[in-house]
Design a protein around this motif. Structure first.
Motif, PDB file in Angstrom:
ATOM      1  N   ARG A 120      48.774  29.904  32.870  1.00 61.46           N
ATOM      2  CA  ARG A 120      49.075  29.418  31.470  1.00 61.46           C
ATOM      3  C   ARG A 120      49.808  30.798  31.136  1.00 61.46           C
ATOM      4  NH1 ARG A 120      46.007  29.746  26.823  1.00 61.46           N
ATOM      5  NH2 ARG A 120      44.190  29.968  28.366  1.00 61.46           N
ATOM      6  N   GLU A 121      50.946  30.764  30.466  1.00 61.27           N
ATOM      7  CA  GLU A 121      51.732  31.821  29.829  1.00 61.27           C
ATOM      8  C   GLU A 121      50.942  32.033  28.348  1.00 61.27           C
ATOM      9  OE1 GLU A 121      55.970  33.539  30.195  1.00 61.27           O
ATOM     10  OE2 GLU A 121      55.633  31.637  28.790  1.00 61.27           O
ATOM     11  N   VAL A 122      50.610  33.247  27.873  1.00 60.96           N
ATOM     12  CA  VAL A 122      49.850  33.642  26.783  1.00 60.96           C
ATOM     13  C   VAL A 122      50.560  34.735  26.069  1.00 60.96           C
ATOM     14  CG1 VAL A 122      47.722  32.658  27.195  1.00 60.96           C
ATOM     15  CG2 VAL A 122      48.122  35.217  27.945  1.00 60.96           C
ATOM     16  N   GLU A 123      50.643  35.110  24.856  1.00 61.82           N
ATOM     17  CA  GLU A 123      51.188  36.156  24.176  1.00 61.82           C
ATOM     18  C   GLU A 123      50.454  37.469  24.698  1.00 61.82           C
ATOM     19  OE1 GLU A 123      53.412  36.413  21.830  1.00 61.82           O
ATOM     20  OE2 GLU A 123      53.937  34.232  22.008  1.00 61.82           O
ATOM     21  N   GLU A 124      49.251  37.387  24.894  1.00 59.14           N
ATOM     22  CA  GLU A 124      48.420  38.767  25.221  1.00 59.14           C
ATOM     23  C   GLU A 124      47.239  38.479  26.290  1.00 59.14           C
ATOM     24  OE1 GLU A 124      45.592  42.129  22.821  1.00 59.14           O
ATOM     25  OE2 GLU A 124      46.762  40.287  21.874  1.00 59.14           O
ATOM     26  N   VAL A 125      46.996  39.180  27.279  1.00 59.77           N
ATOM     27  CA  VAL A 125      45.875  38.864  27.964  1.00 59.77           C
ATOM     28  C   VAL A 125      44.502  39.583  27.265  1.00 59.77           C
ATOM     29  CG1 VAL A 125      44.771  39.488  30.130  1.00 59.77           C
ATOM     30  CG2 VAL A 125      47.372  39.194  30.168  1.00 59.77           C
ATOM     31  N   LEU A 126      43.901  38.576  26.794  1.00 62.12           N
ATOM     32  CA  LEU A 126      42.558  38.989  26.023  1.00 62.12           C
ATOM     33  C   LEU A 126      41.279  39.825  26.832  1.00 62.12           C
ATOM     34  CD1 LEU A 126      42.663  36.305  23.407  1.00 62.12           C
ATOM     35  CD2 LEU A 126      43.446  38.588  23.157  1.00 62.12           C
ATOM     36  N   HIS A 127      41.469  39.022  28.048  1.00 67.04           N
ATOM     37  CA  HIS A 127      40.138  39.598  28.991  1.00 67.04           C
ATOM     38  C   HIS A 127      40.710  40.119  30.269  1.00 67.04           C
ATOM     39  CE1 HIS A 127      37.509  37.963  25.650  1.00 67.04           C
ATOM     40  NE2 HIS A 127      38.220  36.971  25.769  1.00 67.04           N
ATOM     41  N   PRO A 128      41.304  40.878  30.406  1.00 62.07           N
ATOM     42  CA  PRO A 128      41.824  41.430  31.678  1.00 62.07           C
ATOM     43  C   PRO A 128      40.678  41.751  32.657  1.00 62.07           C
ATOM     44  CG  PRO A 128      42.112  43.386  29.862  1.00 62.07           C
ATOM     45  CD  PRO A 128      41.234  42.282  29.199  1.00 62.07           C
ATOM     46  N   GLN A 129      41.016  41.465  33.869  1.00 65.83           N
ATOM     47  CA  GLN A 129      40.041  41.388  35.091  1.00 65.83           C
ATOM     48  C   GLN A 129      39.783  43.047  35.324  1.00 65.83           C
ATOM     49  OE1 GLN A 129      42.297  39.101  38.005  1.00 65.83           O
ATOM     50  NE2 GLN A 129      40.277  38.141  38.485  1.00 65.83           N
ATOM     51  N   HIS A 130      38.812  43.121  36.170  1.00 64.51           N
ATOM     52  CA  HIS A 130      38.306  44.564  36.609  1.00 64.51           C
ATOM     53  C   HIS A 130      38.309  44.274  38.010  1.00 64.51           C
ATOM     54  CE1 HIS A 130      37.185  45.894  32.636  1.00 64.51           C
ATOM     55  NE2 HIS A 130      36.561  44.703  32.549  1.00 64.51           N
ATOM     56  N   LEU A 131      38.552  45.441  38.814  1.00 64.67           N
ATOM     57  CA  LEU A 131      38.793  45.521  40.071  1.00 64.67           C
ATOM     58  C   LEU A 131      37.622  44.734  40.902  1.00 64.67           C
ATOM     59  CD1 LEU A 131      39.945  47.650  42.503  1.00 64.67           C
ATOM     60  CD2 LEU A 131      37.403  48.141  42.588  1.00 64.67           C
ATOM     61  N   PHE A 132      36.388  44.721  40.622  1.00 65.88           N
ATOM     62  CA  PHE A 132      35.308  44.002  41.321  1.00 65.88           C
ATOM     63  C   PHE A 132      35.236  42.491  41.059  1.00 65.88           C
ATOM     64  CE2 PHE A 132      33.844  48.414  41.756  1.00 65.88           C
ATOM     65  CZ  PHE A 132      34.260  48.497  43.444  1.00 65.88           C
ATOM     66  N   ASN A 133      36.472  41.875  39.994  1.00 67.88           N
ATOM     67  CA  ASN A 133      36.432  40.715  39.702  1.00 67.88           C
ATOM     68  C   ASN A 133      37.742  40.235  40.162  1.00 67.88           C
ATOM     69  OD1 ASN A 133      36.045  38.134  38.637  1.00 67.88           O
ATOM     70  ND2 ASN A 133      36.778  38.943  36.446  1.00 67.88           N
ATOM     71  N   HIS A 134      38.145  40.018  41.407  1.00 71.06           N
ATOM     72  CA  HIS A 134      39.710  40.010  42.046  1.00 71.06           C
ATOM     73  C   HIS A 134      39.647  38.901  42.538  1.00 71.06           C
ATOM     74  CE1 HIS A 134      37.095  42.099  45.194  1.00 71.06           C
ATOM     75  NE2 HIS A 134      37.721  41.325  45.790  1.00 71.06           N
ATOM     76  N   TRP A 135      41.155  38.489  42.914  1.00 68.85           N
ATOM     77  CA  TRP A 135      41.203  37.402  43.723  1.00 68.85           C
ATOM     78  C   TRP A 135      41.497  38.017  45.256  1.00 68.85           C
ATOM     79  CZ3 TRP A 135      41.544  32.720  41.665  1.00 68.85           C
ATOM     80  CH2 TRP A 135      41.662  32.538  40.317  1.00 68.85           C
ATOM     81  N   GLY A 136      40.983  37.527  46.341  1.00 69.14           N
ATOM     82  CA  GLY A 136      41.209  38.044  47.531  1.00 69.14           C
ATOM     83  C   GLY A 136      41.690  37.260  48.628  1.00 69.14           C
ATOM     84  N   LEU A 137      42.470  37.732  49.388  1.00 75.64           N
ATOM     85  CA  LEU A 137      43.297  37.064  50.341  1.00 75.64           C
ATOM     86  C   LEU A 137      43.317  37.675  51.859  1.00 75.64           C
ATOM     87  CD1 LEU A 137      46.897  36.949  48.688  1.00 75.64           C
ATOM     88  CD2 LEU A 137      45.102  35.199  48.710  1.00 75.64           C
ATOM     89  N   THR A 138      42.901  37.139  52.813  1.00 72.84           N
ATOM     90  CA  THR A 138      42.422  37.481  54.143  1.00 72.84           C
ATOM     91  C   THR A 138      43.707  37.349  55.018  1.00 72.84           C
ATOM     92  OG1 THR A 138      40.123  36.774  53.890  1.00 72.84           O
ATOM     93  CG2 THR A 138      40.802  37.353  56.029  1.00 72.84           C
TER      94      THR A 138
END
Length: 152
Positions: free
Chosen positions: A53-71
């Motif tokens: 979803r497109e938003v004006e601002e990312v209110l809760h950015p992720q941190h490195l250890f909360n990531h999407w992973g691809l193998t």
């Protein structure tokens, strides 16, 4: 998932990550990988779809250890993708590309996109695939002798 720029995010998802995307509303996009697409076409379960979803601002950015992973299938593929991230990162809005690391018997690197989503590209050195993990089912912790009343 959220983004502040749906057009640039789509370019990143399609060209860099290889996902299939469809914009189904002015501010919404669905993405899926090729495996998920094939499973869905066969009427099978097991794939994933992410709603962006497109938003004006990312209110809760992720941190490195909360990531999407691809193998991926090899260490060389990890290296190849990292080189593209370094050389073409600006094109895709990448903001940080970390060094290769070897953790948890994997060969991987992490990077963040324009919306501070963190991603991991990894090759598992031990040959374990996501399919193997799911085939094994849920982890069942072995009880310690003190919990079972047995002697150690």
């Amino acid at each position: 998932m959220v983004t502040t720029d749906l057009t640039l995010a789509r370019k990143f998802y399609e060209e860099f990550l290889g996902f299939e995307c469809v914009r189904y509303a002015p501010d919404r996009l669905l993405l899926r990988d090729k495996t998920s697409a094939n499973l869905m076409k066969q009427g099978k379960r097991g794939g994933f779809v992410i709603d962006v979803r497109e938003v004006e601002e990312v209110l809760h950015p992720q941190h490195l250890f909360n990531h999407w992973g691809l193998t991926v299938d090899s260490a060389e593929e990890v290296d190849r993708i990292r080189e593209i991230a370094l050389s073409d990162g600006e094109t895709y809005g990448l903001t940080q590309v970390n060094k290769i690391s070897k953790m948890h018997n994997s060969y991987q690197f992490y990077f963040s996109d324009l919306d501070e989503n963190w991603w991991e590209i990894e090759y598992r050195n031990n040959g374990i695939t996501n399919e193997m993990v799911f085939e094994n089912g849920d982890f069942k912790r072995k009880k310690k002798p003190a919990e079972t009343g047995e002697e150690a």
